[in-house]
Design an enzyme around this catalytic site. Structure first.
Site, mmCIF file in Angstrom:
data_model
loop_
_atom_site.group_PDB
_atom_site.id
_atom_site.type_symbol
_atom_site.label_atom_id
_atom_site.label_comp_id
_atom_site.label_asym_id
_atom_site.label_seq_id
_atom_site.Cartn_x
_atom_site.Cartn_y
_atom_site.Cartn_z
ATOM 1 N N HIS A 330 0.854 -1.198 0.000
ATOM 2 C CA HIS A 330 0.000 0.000 0.000
ATOM 3 C C HIS A 330 0.886 1.243 0.000
ATOM 4 O O HIS A 330 1.898 1.285 0.702
ATOM 5 C CB HIS A 330 -0.890 -0.009 1.254
ATOM 6 C CG HIS A 330 -1.618 1.278 1.497
ATOM 7 N ND1 HIS A 330 -1.270 2.149 2.519
ATOM 8 C CD2 HIS A 330 -2.668 1.849 0.859
ATOM 9 C CE1 HIS A 330 -2.089 3.188 2.501
ATOM 10 N NE2 HIS A 330 -2.926 3.036 1.510
ATOM 11 N N ASN A 331 0.520 2.241 -0.800
ATOM 12 C CA ASN A 331 1.306 3.484 -0.879
ATOM 13 C C ASN A 331 2.797 3.165 -0.935
ATOM 14 O O ASN A 331 3.602 3.650 -0.127
ATOM 15 C CB ASN A 331 0.998 4.397 0.313
ATOM 16 C CG ASN A 331 -0.375 5.056 0.190
ATOM 17 O OD1 ASN A 331 -1.090 4.842 -0.796
ATOM 18 N ND2 ASN A 331 -0.748 5.843 1.172
ATOM 19 N N GLU A 360 1.636 0.119 -5.526
ATOM 20 C CA GLU A 360 0.657 1.180 -5.734
ATOM 21 C C GLU A 360 1.344 2.471 -6.176
ATOM 22 O O GLU A 360 2.405 2.834 -5.661
ATOM 23 C CB GLU A 360 -0.137 1.432 -4.446
ATOM 24 C CG GLU A 360 -1.261 2.441 -4.637
ATOM 25 C CD GLU A 360 -2.112 2.638 -3.393
ATOM 26 O OE1 GLU A 360 -3.217 3.186 -3.528
ATOM 27 O OE2 GLU A 360 -1.664 2.240 -2.289
ATOM 28 N N ASP A 362 0.281 6.485 -6.652
ATOM 29 C CA ASP A 362 -0.646 7.612 -6.557
ATOM 30 C C ASP A 362 -0.137 8.701 -7.492
ATOM 31 O O ASP A 362 0.892 9.330 -7.209
ATOM 32 C CB ASP A 362 -0.702 8.150 -5.126
ATOM 33 C CG ASP A 362 -1.570 7.297 -4.220
ATOM 34 O OD1 ASP A 362 -1.974 6.211 -4.664
ATOM 35 O OD2 ASP A 362 -1.830 7.710 -3.084
ATOM 36 N N HIS A 375 1.647 11.262 -1.884
ATOM 37 C CA HIS A 375 0.380 11.089 -1.190
ATOM 38 C C HIS A 375 -0.349 12.428 -1.206
ATOM 39 O O HIS A 375 0.039 13.370 -0.501
ATOM 40 C CB HIS A 375 0.629 10.613 0.245
ATOM 41 C CG HIS A 375 -0.577 9.995 0.875
ATOM 42 N ND1 HIS A 375 -0.760 9.923 2.231
ATOM 43 C CD2 HIS A 375 -1.672 9.408 0.324
ATOM 44 C CE1 HIS A 375 -1.916 9.320 2.488
ATOM 45 N NE2 HIS A 375 -2.471 9.005 1.344
ATOM 46 N N GLU A 409 -3.589 4.852 -8.848
ATOM 47 C CA GLU A 409 -4.596 5.758 -8.294
ATOM 48 C C GLU A 409 -4.385 7.070 -9.042
ATOM 49 O O GLU A 409 -3.462 7.836 -8.756
ATOM 50 C CB GLU A 409 -4.401 5.927 -6.789
ATOM 51 C CG GLU A 409 -5.577 6.616 -6.114
ATOM 52 C CD GLU A 409 -5.413 6.714 -4.612
ATOM 53 O OE1 GLU A 409 -5.405 7.849 -4.110
ATOM 54 O OE2 GLU A 409 -5.286 5.665 -3.952
#
Length: 775
Positions: A330-331, A360, A362, A375, A409
């Site tokens: 995650h992230n 991931e 973003d 983020h 994302e």
């Protein structure tokens, strides 16, 4: 005011003797590494000048060499009062040729690519960047370091133990005379993490001092070492089976393997162990195993708690992708917390080198038209999208050849989305899946085997996949809803739930989303009736946990047909993690965790994926792959999942536990062991030993525990060692977690890992395990 004592300058004769002494030490240590006379080792021992890079303006020449102990790399100082800076070979995680670190990318010119290299240390975010004088010299440094580090890692436990003890002796020998008096011996014992009464230390010293000289040297130090490392528990086990002239014959060893280890052993396999581990040539010729050979066997992979057959890929890799648990991050770009920590390509490299298979990204609009990753709505730093894709391309398949999923994302404008698509296609090339495998519309996922070396993109798509097989695949850019995770991140900062945001999606980016199209979850029935197999949903942890508790069987059926991704709550700004086990219990494939945070949850994650060659894919049990299954982890009924067993664990002893406070000589650990089971709720359990006061060198517990196991295929076993503290929380010493299906029965050594999952050299736990069917 006290006067400073300067070291008198050596005469030419003394200097020559000193240098000869150092060469002899280096030769002995090189021999211990199995590299006596090796050209790569000699290159490192000679050393050379390198440019050390810290910033654009700080790039200084440093003389770097391998120290004579063949354990430390140092920058020897020519200043009298300046201590040399050193780090251990054991601290090196990897060596990278080229501009493959954030610092070298940022602070050096692309023209110097072939002269650059980095030493990546295991310590959090610690790396050393260098520029050599030529391409050949850079390659020589990388090749030589990799060889020596590899040989260090491949030392037997006995060799590692000797290294560890010799290093402690070196520190205790204050006057550097290669002898040890009683005072130095007491310092040495504290270096070994053992606090002994003066009377015991004096007794050991007296037994070893055969010459009655008041010091130990040469063979006397060996005598002392043998007395110190004597293990009564090994003696007892060995004597029970050594029935042939005080040694184990091949038949004796076979009886031990059958009765104690419960292995399907034969005379042939027993003889192979003797040939492999017996160190006494006479015994080997007689097909016997001495006690030293027996201990050598117990301390290698055949005697480890982890089944060595599971250290390579052994599962069926031809099942559809959704039939596997898939190691997921995650992230991934974050090195620390979710609010102000740095974003880095290094975070992707570290995750991929731990066999993470789903990362991931973003993505946000950046300056100068270049998309960046960070983020959103926070102070975390930004890293160029292009640099991340390059790093992923370079490191994706170094630890595992099975497919990597890039979870996008996307918050970018159409123009920067087009650039994202361009970078994905141009950098990943033919390894990027841009159309379904085969010539017809698929009805199921391809397998990890079919997707070896491939990248899949997870993200939004403008149309259905079958449009690619019709004459009407012309689709225009249009608005699509944001990813559910993006919506949740905004929601945590607002009291009222915001209206679901939409972004315009570029056709170029949409077209490369093939098997992992992101869609909103509207219920299990809706998914079953309206979603295609390749349409997948992401669940925040609170929603996923609620569904796993209230609709476990429906969740399992959903995951038999489709893919699910779980991600941590947005409120976990400290990058903490949730327990992944309940998510695996209901068959979720992508259980995404914050890989940058050392925690119990990451230990469990490493335990889940350590099997199957640590390739990042683990085949789910058959009852999580069959639509006829009525498995419910929260309410167990009869079925193929229910295999009631009793796990017997005897925690016997530990050896050479690390000192937690190395700066305090008198700081000795008081170790205790926790034995934990993670699995379905009925199996979750934890038991612990008493603590042993002031002994981290060879504590003995001999404590027995029993655990009732109902679903062994989903169970994990974890050993956790802590330093007992009566006034505050116990301190972490080491741990190891592994699937119950990978545990070997019998007398086994358990290697201990750090919080970050790296091996602690020399440290181990000794246990006896037995998994038996319930009568």
């Amino acid at each position: 005011m006290s006067c400073l004592r300067l070291r008198p300058k050596r005469t030419n004769s003394e200097e020559q003797t000193w240098q000869e002494s150092l060469r002899k030490v280096a030769q002995d240590n090189g021999k211990r590494l199995g590299l006596e006379g090796d050209s790569d080792l000699n290159f490192l021992l000679t050393g050379g000048d390198l440019i050390k890079v810290r910033s654009k303006s700080w790039q200084k020449s440093r003389f770097i060499k391998l120290m004579e102990d063949c354990k430390r790399i140092g920058y020897p100082s020519k200043k009298i009062f300046k201590r040399e800076k050193t780090f251990l070979l054991d601290d090196i995680d990897s060596v990278r040729l080229g501009r493959q670190s954030d610092g070298l990318i940022k602070y050096t010119d692309p023209s110097e690519e072939e002269k650059c290299f980095s030493i990546i240390l295991k310590k959090k975010d610690k790396k050393l960047d260098f520029i050599a004088s030529s391409k050949e010299e850079a390659q020589q440094w990388v090749t030589s370091l990799e060889k020596v580090v590899s040989n260090m890692h491949n030392l037997s436990h006995k060799q590692r133990s000797e290294h560890w003890i010799i290093e402690a002796m070196r520190k205790a020998d204050k006057n550097r005379d290669n002898k040890m008096n009683l005072k130095e011996l007491k310092v040495f014992l504290k270096q070994l993490n053992i606090d002994v009464a003066d009377i015991y230390a004096e007794e050991l010293f007296r037994k070893s001092d055969k010459s009655n000289s008041g010091t130990l040297e040469d063979t006397e130090i060996k005598e002392f070492y043998d007395l110190l490392t004597y293990r009564k528990e090994i003696d007892v086990i060995y004597k029970k089976y050594a029935k042939t002239d005080g040694e184990m014959s091949t038949t004796d060893l076979l009886k031990f393997l059958l009765n104690e280890q419960r292995e399907q052993a034969t005379m042939e396999s027993a003889l192979k162990l003797i040939e492999k581990y017996e160190i006494d040539e006479t015994a080997k010729q007689e097909k016997h195993m001495t006690k030293d050979g027996f201990l050598m066997y117990l301390q290698h992979e055949e005697g480890s708690i982890f089944n060595p057959a599971h250290s390579s890929v052994y599962q069926d890799m031809s099942q559809p992708l959704n039939h596997y648990f898939i190691s997921s991050s995650h992230n991934t770009y974050l090195m620390e917390d979710q609010l102000k920590g740095p974003s880095s390509t290094e975070a992707y490299i570290k995750a991929l080198m731990k066999s993470c298979r789903c990362v991931e990204l973003d993505c946000w609009d950046g300056a100068n038209g270049e998309p960046v990753i960070y983020h959103g709505y926070t102070l975390t730093s930004k890293v160029p999208f292009k640099d991340v894709i390059k790093a992923i391309k370079d490191f994706a398949f170094k630890k595992s050849e099975y497919p990597v999923i890039l979870s996008l994302e996307n918050h970018c404008t159409v123009e920067q989305q087009k650039l994202m698509a361009h970078y994905l296609i141009s950098i990943l090339g033919d390894d990027l899946v841009t159309k379904p495998l085969g010539n017809t519309m698929p009805t199921n996922f391809p397998s990890p085997e079919e997707l070896k070396g491939k990248f899949l993109i997870k993200g939004k798509r403008l149309n259905k996949l079958d449009a690619m097989f019709s004459n009407n695949n012309t689709v225009e850019e249009e608005m699509v809803s944001e990813e559910d995770e993006a919506e949740d991140c905004k929601e945590k900062d607002q009291k009222a739930k915001p209206k679901k945001a939409k972004i315009k999606l570029a056709k170029e980016l949409s077209d490369i989303v093939i098997y992992c199209k992101s869609v909103h979850f509207s219920g299990f029935e809706h998914s079953r009736d309206n979603q295609a197999f390749y349409e997948m949903s992401s669940f925040k942890e609170s929603k996923a946990f609620n569904l796993s508790e209230t609709s476990a069987t429906a969740f399992i059926h959903h995951n038999i047909d489709k893919l699910s991704r779980i991600y941590p709550a947005g409120t976990r700004t400290d990058s903490s993690n949730y327990n992944p086990v309940p998510m695996w219990n209901v068959g979720c494939q992508f259980v995404a965790l914050n890989f940058q945070t050392p925690s119990k949850e990451m230990h469990i994650n490493q335990g889940r994926f350590v099997q199957n060659g640590f390739c990042g894919y683990v085949l789910k049990p058959e009852f999580q792959r069959s639509l006829s299954s009525q498995f419910n982890p929260n309410s167990l009924t009869n079925g193929p999942w229910l295999q009631k067993k009793i796990l017997h664990v005897m925690v016997i002893s530990a050896q050479q536990l690390p000192k937690l406070n190395k700066d305090k000589q008198n700081s000795i650990v008081d170790p205790l062991v926790k034995v934990e089971i993670f699995g379905v709720p009925a199996d979750n359990d934890s038991k612990e030993t008493h603590y042993i006061k002031n002994n981290g060198f060879n504590p003995v517990w001999n404590m027995k525990f029993e655990f009732a196991i109902h679903v062994p295929e989903l169970a994990l076993l974890r050993f956790m060692l802590e330093d007992y503290d009566s006034t505050s929380q116990n301190d972490f010493i080491g741990q190891n977690c592994l699937p119950l299906t990978s545990v070997q029965n019998g007398y086994r050594h358990v290697p201990l890992l750090t919080k970050r999952g790296d091996i602690i050299p020399s440290a181990q736990l000794f246990v006896h395990t037995m998994l038996l069917d319930c009568l």
